[in-house]
Design a protein around this motif. Structure first.
Motif, PDB file in Angstrom:
ATOM      1  N   SER A  34      -6.847  49.517 -21.583  1.00  0.00           N
ATOM      2  CA  SER A  34      -7.265  48.268 -20.947  1.00  0.00           C
ATOM      3  C   SER A  34      -6.252  47.816 -19.908  1.00  0.00           C
ATOM      4  O   SER A  34      -5.062  48.124 -19.993  1.00  0.00           O
ATOM      5  N   GLY A  35      -6.762  47.074 -18.924  1.00  0.00           N
ATOM      6  CA  GLY A  35      -5.907  46.537 -17.879  1.00  0.00           C
ATOM      7  C   GLY A  35      -6.700  45.645 -16.954  1.00  0.00           C
ATOM      8  O   GLY A  35      -7.930  45.571 -17.029  1.00  0.00           O
ATOM      9  N   GLY A  36      -5.993  44.944 -16.091  1.00  0.00           N
ATOM     10  CA  GLY A  36      -6.643  44.032 -15.165  1.00  0.00           C
ATOM     11  C   GLY A  36      -6.906  42.682 -15.797  1.00  0.00           C
ATOM     12  O   GLY A  36      -6.545  42.418 -16.955  1.00  0.00           O
ATOM     13  N   SER A  37      -7.552  41.796 -15.049  1.00  0.00           N
ATOM     14  CA  SER A  37      -7.861  40.458 -15.546  1.00  0.00           C
ATOM     15  C   SER A  37      -9.183  39.998 -14.960  1.00  0.00           C
ATOM     16  O   SER A  37      -9.616  40.470 -13.899  1.00  0.00           O
ATOM     17  N   GLY A  38      -9.809  39.076 -15.680  1.00  0.00           N
ATOM     18  CA  GLY A  38     -11.112  38.563 -15.275  1.00  0.00           C
ATOM     19  C   GLY A  38     -12.106  38.758 -16.382  1.00  0.00           C
ATOM     20  O   GLY A  38     -11.751  38.926 -17.558  1.00  0.00           O
ATOM     21  N   ALA A  39     -13.381  38.730 -16.048  1.00  0.00           N
ATOM     22  CA  ALA A  39     -14.434  38.929 -17.040  1.00  0.00           C
ATOM     23  C   ALA A  39     -14.302  40.325 -17.656  1.00  0.00           C
ATOM     24  O   ALA A  39     -13.954  41.289 -16.968  1.00  0.00           O
ATOM     25  N   PRO A  40     -14.570  40.466 -18.955  1.00  0.00           N
ATOM     26  CA  PRO A  40     -14.417  41.770 -19.609  1.00  0.00           C
ATOM     27  C   PRO A  40     -15.481  42.766 -19.163  1.00  0.00           C
ATOM     28  O   PRO A  40     -16.663  42.449 -19.080  1.00  0.00           O
ATOM     29  N   LEU A  41     -15.050  43.984 -18.889  1.00  0.00           N
ATOM     30  CA  LEU A  41     -15.935  45.080 -18.496  1.00  0.00           C
ATOM     31  C   LEU A  41     -15.595  46.304 -19.343  1.00  0.00           C
ATOM     32  O   LEU A  41     -14.510  46.868 -19.214  1.00  0.00           O
ATOM     33  N   VAL A  42     -16.514  46.697 -20.212  1.00  0.00           N
ATOM     34  CA  VAL A  42     -16.320  47.828 -21.114  1.00  0.00           C
ATOM     35  C   VAL A  42     -16.904  49.086 -20.471  1.00  0.00           C
ATOM     36  O   VAL A  42     -18.028  49.075 -19.958  1.00  0.00           O
ATOM     37  N   LEU A  43     -16.139  50.186 -20.505  1.00  0.00           N
ATOM     38  CA  LEU A  43     -16.568  51.476 -19.976  1.00  0.00           C
ATOM     39  C   LEU A  43     -16.634  52.485 -21.122  1.00  0.00           C
ATOM     40  O   LEU A  43     -15.658  52.648 -21.865  1.00  0.00           O
ATOM     41  N   LEU A  44     -17.778  53.167 -21.262  1.00  0.00           N
ATOM     42  CA  LEU A  44     -17.977  54.150 -22.326  1.00  0.00           C
ATOM     43  C   LEU A  44     -18.325  55.500 -21.711  1.00  0.00           C
ATOM     44  O   LEU A  44     -19.290  55.602 -20.944  1.00  0.00           O
TER      45      LEU A  44
ATOM     46  N   ALA B 195     -11.658  50.694 -21.207  1.00  0.00           N
ATOM     47  CA  ALA B 195     -12.252  52.028 -21.279  1.00  0.00           C
ATOM     48  C   ALA B 195     -12.045  52.571 -22.692  1.00  0.00           C
ATOM     49  O   ALA B 195     -10.912  52.745 -23.135  1.00  0.00           O
ATOM     50  N   VAL B 196     -13.139  52.848 -23.374  1.00  0.00           N
ATOM     51  CA  VAL B 196     -13.092  53.168 -24.803  1.00  0.00           C
ATOM     52  C   VAL B 196     -13.390  54.641 -25.052  1.00  0.00           C
ATOM     53  O   VAL B 196     -14.331  55.203 -24.470  1.00  0.00           O
ATOM     54  N   ASP B 197     -12.609  55.261 -25.921  1.00  0.00           N
ATOM     55  CA  ASP B 197     -12.995  56.538 -26.508  1.00  0.00           C
ATOM     56  C   ASP B 197     -13.951  56.217 -27.657  1.00  0.00           C
ATOM     57  O   ASP B 197     -13.531  55.656 -28.682  1.00  0.00           O
ATOM     58  N   ILE B 198     -15.236  56.520 -27.477  1.00  0.00           N
ATOM     59  CA  ILE B 198     -16.210  56.216 -28.513  1.00  0.00           C
ATOM     60  C   ILE B 198     -15.905  57.015 -29.782  1.00  0.00           C
ATOM     61  O   ILE B 198     -15.102  57.955 -29.759  1.00  0.00           O
TER      62      ILE B 198
ATOM     63  N   ASP C 276     -16.889  37.054 -26.920  1.00  0.00           N
ATOM     64  CA  ASP C 276     -18.232  36.876 -27.462  1.00  0.00           C
ATOM     65  C   ASP C 276     -19.227  37.787 -26.753  1.00  0.00           C
ATOM     66  O   ASP C 276     -20.202  38.245 -27.352  1.00  0.00           O
ATOM     67  N   SER C 277     -19.010  38.029 -25.456  1.00  0.00           N
ATOM     68  CA  SER C 277     -19.921  38.863 -24.687  1.00  0.00           C
ATOM     69  C   SER C 277     -19.149  39.576 -23.585  1.00  0.00           C
ATOM     70  O   SER C 277     -18.085  39.115 -23.157  1.00  0.00           O
ATOM     71  N   VAL C 278     -19.698  40.720 -23.130  1.00  0.00           N
ATOM     72  CA  VAL C 278     -19.027  41.543 -22.123  1.00  0.00           C
ATOM     73  C   VAL C 278     -20.062  42.148 -21.183  1.00  0.00           C
ATOM     74  O   VAL C 278     -21.247  42.252 -21.502  1.00  0.00           O
ATOM     75  N   ASN C 279     -19.596  42.555 -20.014  1.00  0.00           N
ATOM     76  CA  ASN C 279     -20.336  43.492 -19.194  1.00  0.00           C
ATOM     77  C   ASN C 279     -20.040  44.884 -19.732  1.00  0.00           C
ATOM     78  O   ASN C 279     -18.932  45.157 -20.206  1.00  0.00           O
ATOM     79  N   ILE C 280     -21.021  45.783 -19.651  1.00  0.00           N
ATOM     80  CA  ILE C 280     -20.805  47.105 -20.240  1.00  0.00           C
ATOM     81  C   ILE C 280     -21.453  48.184 -19.387  1.00  0.00           C
ATOM     82  O   ILE C 280     -22.563  48.012 -18.881  1.00  0.00           O
TER      83      ILE C 280
END
Length: 307
Positions: A34-44, A69-72, A104-108
């Motif tokens: 993870s890094g950066g700032s602002g609204a959460p953005l999840v990458l899979l 960025a997540v390792d699923i 509570d919620s994210v962009n994904i």
């Protein structure tokens, strides 16, 4: 193969103050960067890659978003349990990780297998998703039951010079290969790089855009029997995933599909029925590995979509 950097070293190599972390969520230990700032953005990400497949887009996205960025489950630095590889359960992993991170919620956004998990996340946890982007793949549905073991007209098991990259000309033999329990990990032992090279050559418009170091990173990530078994398990649950999808209502969150070549045509046919607010965009000059082959286009479309 040269020495492979650790996830922590790879994270520190990116602009945006990225860090490598782990979290125990939903009964599984997940790795994420993870890094950066602002609204959460999840990458899979997807098979046969890791979170590193997003390394060319993460620094730019981190200027406006908190990129995660997540390792699923089963991937890279994440745990590889014996079960739980259906996309509904893997979506629950991500929901638990989102809560763990205080959101509570994210962009994904998901690519390949990660796109399936991202869609299942939006379908099963609509309150937790702001906007959803799927890259080059949709969630398994009933149409997948018609896939055959024999190449169809125009399909070739090997890519020829000048071959047009389109889903209707790609022979998805690995969908069947990955169904076999116990054999792939034995056949691939010590040969993981051969598979990585073959897939990149077959599915990329310009294979040179995914370099030797990146390929070594992916080969290393799948260099144990447990890693191969876990990656296969994402495919072995497709029948369950198809059954689950039949019960999903169209997602309420805005949905963006990014497709390359023939996959754009497929997404443009499939996705409009999967959501209430859907837009599908063709990414030019790219094969299947869009975040690495045409990162600038992905950055521009995701930034505009998630703003």
């Amino acid at each position: 193969m040269t020495a492979i950097p650790t996830d922590a070293e790879l994270a520190r190599s990116l602009d945006g103050d990225f860090t490598s972390s782990h979290a125990e969520v939903n009964g599984v230990r997940l790795h994420y960067v993870s890094g950066g700032s602002g609204a959460p953005l999840v990458l899979l990400g997807g098979w046969p890659q890791t979170w590193w497949q997003f390394h060319r887009i993460m620094p730019d996205l981190a200027r406006n978003y908190h990129v995660i960025a997540v390792d699923i489950r089963g991937m890279g630095g994440s745990e590889k349990p014996g079960s739980g590889y259906d996309k509904r359960t893997m979506a629950a992993d991500i929901r638990a990780l989102v809560r763990h991170l205080g959101y509570d919620s994210v962009n994904i956004t998901g690519h390949d297998i990660g796109a399936m998990v991202a869609y299942a996340f939006a379908a099963n946890h609509p309150d937790a998703v702001r906007k959803l982007a799927l890259v080059d793949v949709a969630h398994p549905d009933g149409n997948w039951e018609s896939f055959t073991l024999l190449p169809g007209p125009g399909q070739k098991p090997n890519r020829e010079e000048g071959m047009t990259l389109a889903i209707d000309s790609v022979f998805l033999w690995w969908f069947a290969f990955n169904q076999i329990e116990g054999l792939p990990e034995r056949l691939l032992a010590g040969r993981e790089r051969i598979l990585i090279d073959w897939l990149i050559h077959y599915q990329s418009k310009d294979p040179s855009r995914i370099g030797e170091r990146d390929r070594d990173i992916y080969a290393h990530a799948y260099s144990t029997p447990e890693a191969v078994r876990a990656g296969n398990a994402w495919y072995q649950t497709f029948t369950r995933d198809i059954a689950d999808e039949r019960g999903y209502a169209p997602v309420s969150a805005p949905l963006l599909g990014l497709g390359a070549s023939g996959n754009y045509r497929v997404l443009n046919t499939v996705l409009p029925s999967k959501g209430h607010n859907v837009r599908v965009v063709e990414i030019p000059d790219s094969g299947h590995y869009i975040p690495e082959e045409n990162p600038q286009a992905v950055i521009e479309h995701l930034t505009a979509f998630f703003q």
